[in-house]
Motif scaffolding. Structure first.
Motif, PDB file in Angstrom:
ATOM      1  N   PHE A   1      51.437 -25.430 -39.337  1.00 45.76           N
ATOM      2  CA  PHE A   1      50.010 -25.785 -39.334  1.00 45.76           C
ATOM      3  C   PHE A   1      49.478 -25.830 -37.901  1.00 45.76           C
ATOM      4  CE2 PHE A   1      50.411 -27.347 -43.757  1.00 45.76           C
ATOM      5  CZ  PHE A   1      49.211 -26.892 -44.270  1.00 45.76           C
ATOM      6  N   LEU A   2      50.255 -26.400 -37.001  1.00 38.94           N
ATOM      7  CA  LEU A   2      49.808 -26.499 -35.604  1.00 38.94           C
ATOM      8  C   LEU A   2      49.676 -25.106 -34.998  1.00 38.94           C
ATOM      9  CD1 LEU A   2      51.992 -29.572 -34.569  1.00 38.94           C
ATOM     10  CD2 LEU A   2      49.483 -29.521 -34.660  1.00 38.94           C
ATOM     11  N   HIS A   3      50.608 -24.218 -35.352  1.00 40.35           N
ATOM     12  CA  HIS A   3      50.533 -22.839 -34.846  1.00 40.35           C
ATOM     13  C   HIS A   3      49.247 -22.162 -35.319  1.00 40.35           C
ATOM     14  CE1 HIS A   3      51.618 -18.673 -33.983  1.00 40.35           C
ATOM     15  NE2 HIS A   3      51.334 -18.390 -35.237  1.00 40.35           N
TER      16      HIS A   3
ATOM     17  N   GLN B   1      41.534 -27.459 -31.946  1.00 42.40           N
ATOM     18  CA  GLN B   1      42.294 -28.552 -31.334  1.00 42.40           C
ATOM     19  C   GLN B   1      43.124 -29.205 -32.428  1.00 42.40           C
ATOM     20  OE1 GLN B   1      39.939 -31.225 -28.754  1.00 42.40           O
ATOM     21  NE2 GLN B   1      38.252 -29.781 -29.083  1.00 42.40           N
ATOM     22  N   ALA B   2      44.387 -29.351 -32.189  1.00 43.51           N
ATOM     23  CA  ALA B   2      45.250 -29.932 -33.227  1.00 43.51           C
ATOM     24  C   ALA B   2      46.261 -30.847 -32.564  1.00 43.51           C
ATOM     25  CB  ALA B   2      45.960 -28.834 -33.996  1.00 43.51           C
TER      26      ALA B   2
ATOM     27  N   ASN C   1      59.933 -20.296 -43.684  1.00 49.98           N
ATOM     28  CA  ASN C   1      59.605 -21.445 -42.852  1.00 49.98           C
ATOM     29  C   ASN C   1      59.575 -21.034 -41.386  1.00 49.98           C
ATOM     30  OD1 ASN C   1      59.192 -24.084 -42.035  1.00 49.98           O
ATOM     31  ND2 ASN C   1      60.700 -24.896 -43.483  1.00 49.98           N
ATOM     32  N   GLY C   2      58.589 -21.521 -40.657  1.00 53.94           N
ATOM     33  CA  GLY C   2      58.484 -21.175 -39.242  1.00 53.94           C
ATOM     34  C   GLY C   2      57.551 -19.999 -38.989  1.00 53.94           C
TER      35      GLY C   2
ATOM     36  N   LEU D   1      63.726  -9.292 -39.929  1.00 53.76           N
ATOM     37  CA  LEU D   1      62.964  -9.107 -38.702  1.00 53.76           C
ATOM     38  C   LEU D   1      62.140 -10.369 -38.465  1.00 53.76           C
ATOM     39  CD1 LEU D   1      62.787  -6.667 -36.794  1.00 53.76           C
ATOM     40  CD2 LEU D   1      60.673  -6.026 -37.946  1.00 53.76           C
ATOM     41  N   LEU D   2      62.342 -10.982 -37.319  1.00 54.23           N
ATOM     42  CA  LEU D   2      61.601 -12.201 -36.991  1.00 54.23           C
ATOM     43  C   LEU D   2      60.860 -12.015 -35.679  1.00 54.23           C
ATOM     44  CD1 LEU D   2      64.066 -13.341 -38.818  1.00 54.23           C
ATOM     45  CD2 LEU D   2      63.244 -15.532 -37.961  1.00 54.23           C
ATOM     46  N   ARG D   3      59.587 -12.365 -35.685  1.00 50.61           N
ATOM     47  CA  ARG D   3      58.851 -12.257 -34.430  1.00 50.61           C
ATOM     48  C   ARG D   3      59.276 -13.381 -33.491  1.00 50.61           C
ATOM     49  NH1 ARG D   3      52.723 -14.324 -36.095  1.00 50.61           N
ATOM     50  NH2 ARG D   3      53.376 -16.234 -37.135  1.00 50.61           N
ATOM     51  N   VAL D   4      59.107 -13.120 -32.197  1.00 50.50           N
ATOM     52  CA  VAL D   4      59.303 -14.163 -31.197  1.00 50.50           C
ATOM     53  C   VAL D   4      57.912 -14.570 -30.757  1.00 50.50           C
ATOM     54  CG1 VAL D   4      60.355 -14.765 -28.995  1.00 50.50           C
ATOM     55  CG2 VAL D   4      61.463 -13.078 -30.493  1.00 50.50           C
ATOM     56  N   LYS D   5      57.468 -15.733 -31.208  1.00 54.09           N
ATOM     57  CA  LYS D   5      56.081 -16.149 -30.962  1.00 54.09           C
ATOM     58  C   LYS D   5      55.790 -16.183 -29.471  1.00 54.09           C
ATOM     59  CE  LYS D   5      54.939 -18.805 -35.097  1.00 54.09           C
ATOM     60  NZ  LYS D   5      55.836 -19.776 -35.721  1.00 54.09           N
TER      61      LYS D   5
END
Lengths: 251, 738
Positions: free
Chosen positions: A24-26, A35-36, B432-433, B447-451
């Motif tokens: 959610f924050l992302h 703003q979170a 999740n994530g 495949l996972l992104r790197v934020k």
């Protein structure tokens, strides 16, 4: 004071054992530029916020019963006060379970009928979005959206009178459905009564849903229908007639 | 000095000769507590007595390697100041006696290894092996029922732990074979991301620094787990349940968040998780790595029950505990972090310059041993493999010349070893994530992104290909597991950058077991060199034997790949109009069927499998180039069921048929269902086919045009033979429930 066009400010409650606060924050900060602020469950003050998120996860390890302990976390007094004063609150997954335990929404979430955890993309039929313009203002009656589900205890149950009343008042806003919007047993991933995936309170400001809108906010992760719930909030905050200062604290 | 060892039942699994070495190391006879510590630390599980000399053959260095083997996990630079931290570990023996908790604590243990390094775990993967779930020619009904119980428990345990702690389970593989009946394999891999400066090592230092034991309390669970995992599984499984620990993912979630906060602090010198052999192992490894000692007050260890003996406190494998070395001025703040998460943080001792672990129980000193003796001085046993004698097979030759049929293709596509794994992975939270770009079932690798970057990680975990090739040649089991992983990552458009390995074998004390282990490690080493891949972490699980015999040699490889621009990723399916090409050795020979699923289905257990590792490495390199230049659009690795099943899977993934034409062959079934590793199917838009052939030619990779995507079914012509399969038929076969 919420100024027209100002960035929405949200508080995301963090309980021991929850995890979707991070997602959610992302979405709020990285995708939307809002703003979170994460708020630890032991705090009592939400600060100046426009909306509150109760995230998914396993608050307090789901010990005793999902949401049963989180409901007594100190921050919940402020959340309840905020909700009762008309503040927008969304509870997803474990957050929905907390909302029912706290009595902010009726019914309960029980173990999935097949007894297994289930994680998948799920089609949902939108109903009565006008009952909850805060969260669903950008959605259309009868349309089908796609959101991830991820839960072991998402079977919504309530007594028949409550279910009838929810339906009569247009408070059932999301149902598990097929891609063409039919609510069938086969499309129901957990055995929920009447295929219910999400409901709102009578005032329409508190939404509880088992699916995860925060996981469907960017096309590269598989879909962006979830973002429309956030956009609905943004628009509602901009358009509401009398922006009110909301500083809710139980102290 | 003549040493008279105590009777065997007091030796904690040590041999008489090893007891003599303990006496030499101490310069005296050990007391009962010390002997228990040596028994655990010198077990195969902790000391790698039989495998360590061989593991030295694996390449472990590379330009991008930040942390290699010997720490809790390996770490590789991925740019932008970030590192990928990963490791695979087995939990086979516990899962054989208590599948739910055995698998759950395996997941919990590998997650701890990652966050102990200061990395936030972002993904779990697992590699599983079971006996057949349904009775067949190899398996009676009672055994199948037991296998199904183990399967259900293991999947439930993985789901229960990973879902609760909130780390997505993004990929994995499962193979069923009768040698795993009663001895399932549960290999769990965890992948995390850390900023370089936050990587925390498990290396104690600084006399006077404080040892904090944090997390769960200590109880009587899991005592002697390490020595239990270092012997063959007997018929006494039920009695071994006390050796299995019980997991608490909620507690570990709190521990993880607290430790990740700590990793950012300068006053935290080292972190070490408590796994096999509990406090004993953590103390020994921390002090041995740092060349220091520790003064420990066992009375300060928080307990969940009264009356624990020093032996039990030191050997308990209670889960979700960590040992942290903190400078004295940082202790109060570190304790405050744990208090916020409602976790214990007990000061149990201090670091000393003298390299001795001294444990006190009240006024008594009950242990006085060097950490290095415990951690490093176990004897090493030479394991020597014999020569390999391939046996040619008339049966394989006959099978290869059989005319292909739709029936055989559908039976392979729907075989338990090939069919859809969704009934498993839909029980795992894999999103999740919000990093999962390609999840389980949707590609050969996750495949996972790197934020915060344009990059993505491709992750895969693989056993040998063909899965039973180790029965014929363990060297190829090792080499092909590395090749499979590299291919799976490369067909996603990524460049493989490193691996972690888990070596699952029978007893190294038998001639067969020794031979299998040695040859497999040589195969891994050679393939890693050909592919320029470092092995940065790993685990060895030996004694996977039941009274019915050893398991198939099962080296499992976890592979990490990197894509700099994730928009360049390849998909698994094809689109109408795309041309379909086969890259790599076409494998038009009977040997391609040796050890294949089809051969095993027919009871053919011989033949001469081969693998051109250098050729496979060229295919991997070519795939990176094709993806990077946007030439290839779709790609899929050939594995179970060979070319025929791979085409079917791409048709299903794309929801679109294809027309495939292959030249007449004297070995059509080998062409269609051979499982030689190192081959992939790629798809290109027709206008770019010439770029494909010229790149393949430059890379010295054979490229064969197979046909074109389109239509509502798979039409396959092989010389005179014509197979027609609708998407519905393929779907029905593949989606049979497990």
């Amino acid at each position: 004071m919420t100024i027209l066009g100002a960035r929405p400010r949200i508080a995301v409650a963090v309980f021991p054992g929850t995890w979707s606060e991070r997602d959610f924050l992302h979405v709020a900060t990285e995708v939307l530029g809002w703003q979170a602020r994460p708020v630890w469950h032991a705090e009592r003050d939400l600060g100046e916020v426009d909306a509150v998120v109760l995230p998914g996860g396993f608050a307090h390890g789901d010990h005793l019963r999902t949401g049963a302990i989180a409901r007594f976390s100190p921050i919940m007094e402020a959340v309840e006060a905020f909700a009762r004063s008309g503040g927008p609150v969304i509870g997803s997954c474990n957050g929905f379970q907390v909302l029912t335990e706290a009595g902010l929404l009726p019914g309960a979430l029980m173990r999935n009928d097949h007894l297994e955890f289930r994680c998948d993309w799920q089609e949902l039929r939108v109903e009565s979005p006008s009952s909850a313009p805060v969260w669903l203002g950008e959605l259309q009656e009868g349309e089908v959206i796609r959101l991830p589900i991820s839960h072991g205890e998402g079977r919504y149950v309530a007594d028949p009178a409550t279910l009838d009343e929810l339906e009569r008042a247009g408070r059932v806003v999301l149902r598990y459905a097929t891609a063409t919007g039919e609510v069938t047993d086969a499309a129901n991933p957990n055995g929920s009564d009447r295929g219910i995936a999400g409901i709102v309170n009578a005032a329409g400001n508190v939404l509880g849903l088992m699916p995860h809108p925060e996981r469907a906010a960017e096309t590269e992760v598989g879909g962006s229908d979830g973002l429309r719930l956030f956009r609905s909030l943004e628009r509602w905050l901009q358009e509401r007639p009398a922006p009110a200062e909301r500083r809710v604290s139980s102290s | 000095m003549t040493v008279v060892p105590p009777p065997a039942e007091q030796l904690h699994g040590l041999t008489d000769a090893e007891y003599g070495l303990v006496v030499d190391a101490l310069g005296r006879t050990p007391n009962a507590v010390e002997l228990g510590m040596f028994g655990a630390m010198w077990s195969e599980h902790c000391a790698y007595k039989h495998s360590r000399p061989l593991l030295g053959r694996l390449p472990s260095s590379g330009r991008q390697v930040l942390v290699g083997p010997g720490e809790n996990a390996g770490a590789i630079d991925i740019g932008d100041g970030l590192a990928v931290v990963f490791k695979v570990e087995s939990h086979n023996h516990p899962s054989a006696v208590e599948p739910y908790q055995g698998a759950a604590t395996g997941v919990g243990g590998i997650i701890r290894d990652i966050f102990t390094m200061g990395a936030r775990p972002i993904a779990l993967l697992n590699s599983l092996r079971f006996g057949p779930l349904d009775a067949d020619a190899t398996t009676d009904a009672a055994t199948a029922t037991r296998n199904r119980y183990l399967f259900g428990g293991v999947v439930g345990g993985i789901a229960g732990y990973g879902n609760c702690i909130g780390i997505p389970d993004v990929g994995g593989e499962v193979t069923f074979d009768s040698t795993y009946s009663g001895n399932p394999l549960v290999n769990a891999m965890c992948v995390g991301i850390a900023r370089h400066e936050e990587i925390t090592l498990a290396r104690a230092a600084g006399a006077g620094n404080v040892l904090l034991l944090v997390g769960a309390t200590t109880g009587r669970d899991g005592i002697q787990g390490a020595s239990f995992a270092s012997a063959n599984l007997g018929d006494d499984r039920e009695e071994r349940r006390p050796a299995v620990q019980v997991g608490n993912p909620f507690l570990e979630k709190l521990l993880m968040e607290a430790c990740l906060e700590l990793a950012r602090r300068d006053d935290v010198v080292a972190m070490q998780d408590l796994g096999a052999a509990g406090l004993t192992c953590a103390l020994a490894e921390l002090t041995a790595r740092g060349g220091v000692g520790a003064d420990v007050d066992l009375g300060a260890v928080p307990r969940r029950e009264a009356g624990l003996t020093p032996y039990e406190v030191l050997l308990s494998e209670s889960q979700e505990r960590m040992l942290i070395v903190v400078t004295p001025d940082g202790v109060a703040e570190v304790e405050a972090v744990f208090a916020r998460y409602e976790l214990h943080a007990a000061r149990i001792g201090t670091i000393t310059d003298e390299p001795i672990i001294r444990c006190r129980d009240g006024a008594d000193v009950v242990v006085e041993v060097s950490g290095r003796s415990l951690a490093d001085d176990a004897p090493r046993y030479e394991v020597r493999g014999g020569p390999f004698a391939p046996s040619s097979s008339a049966a394989v030759d006959d099978l290869a010349s059989e005319a292909p049929s739709a029936h055989v293709l559908l039976a392979l596509l729907g075989a338990p070893n090939a069919r859809d794994r969704k009934p498993i992975w839909r029980r795992y939270d894999h999103m999740n994530g919000t990093n999962t770009l390609v999840g389980p079932g949707a590609g050969d690798a996750a495949l996972l992104r790197v934020k915060g970057t344009s990059r993505a990680l491709a992750l895969s975990i693989d056993g040998p290909g063909p899965a039973r090739v180790g029965a014929l040649d363990p060297y190829l089991a090792g080499a092909s597991a590395v090749v499979e992983g590299a291919m799976n990552v490369a067909v996603s458009g990524a460049t493989p950058i490193g691996i972690t390995d888990c070596l699952n074998f029978g007893s190294p004390e038998t001639e067969l077991g020794a031979w299998q282990l040695t040859r497999a490690i040589d195969g891994i080493a050679d393939a890693c060199r050909a592919l320029d891949l470092p092995v940065v972490s790993g685990n060895v699980s030996l004694y996977n034997e039941t009274p019915q015999g050893p398991i198939l040699p099962t080296p499992v490889v976890g592979t990490v790949g990197l894509i700099d621009e994730r928009d360049a990723a390849l998909r698994m399916g094809w689109r109408p109009g795309e041309e379909i090409w086969l890259l790599g050795d076409p494998a038009d020979d009977a040997g391609a069927l040796a050890a294949s699923e089809l051969a095993w289905q027919r009871g053919i257990h011989d033949g001469v499998p081969v693998l051109d590792v250098g050729g496979a490495a060229r295919v991997v390199g070519l795939l990176s180039l094709l993806a990077g230049r946007g030439i290839a659009r779709g790609a899929h690795d050939l594995s179970v069921g060979g070319l025929g099943v791979a085409l079917a899977r791409m048709a299903l993934a794309g929801g679109c048929g294809a027309r495939i034409e292959l030249e007449a062959s004297t070995v059509p079934t080998a062409t269609l269902h051979g499982e030689r590793a190192g081959r992939v199917i790629v798809t290109v838009e027709a206008r770019r086919a010439s770029e494909l052939t010229s790149a393949a030619s430059d890379a010295k990779v054979p490229a064969r045009r197979l046909g074109r995507a389109g239509g509502s079914g798979l039409e396959l012509r092989l010389g005179e033979a014509e197979l027609e399969l609708s998407i519905d038929e393929l779907s029905t076969a593949w989606r049979r429930p497990l």
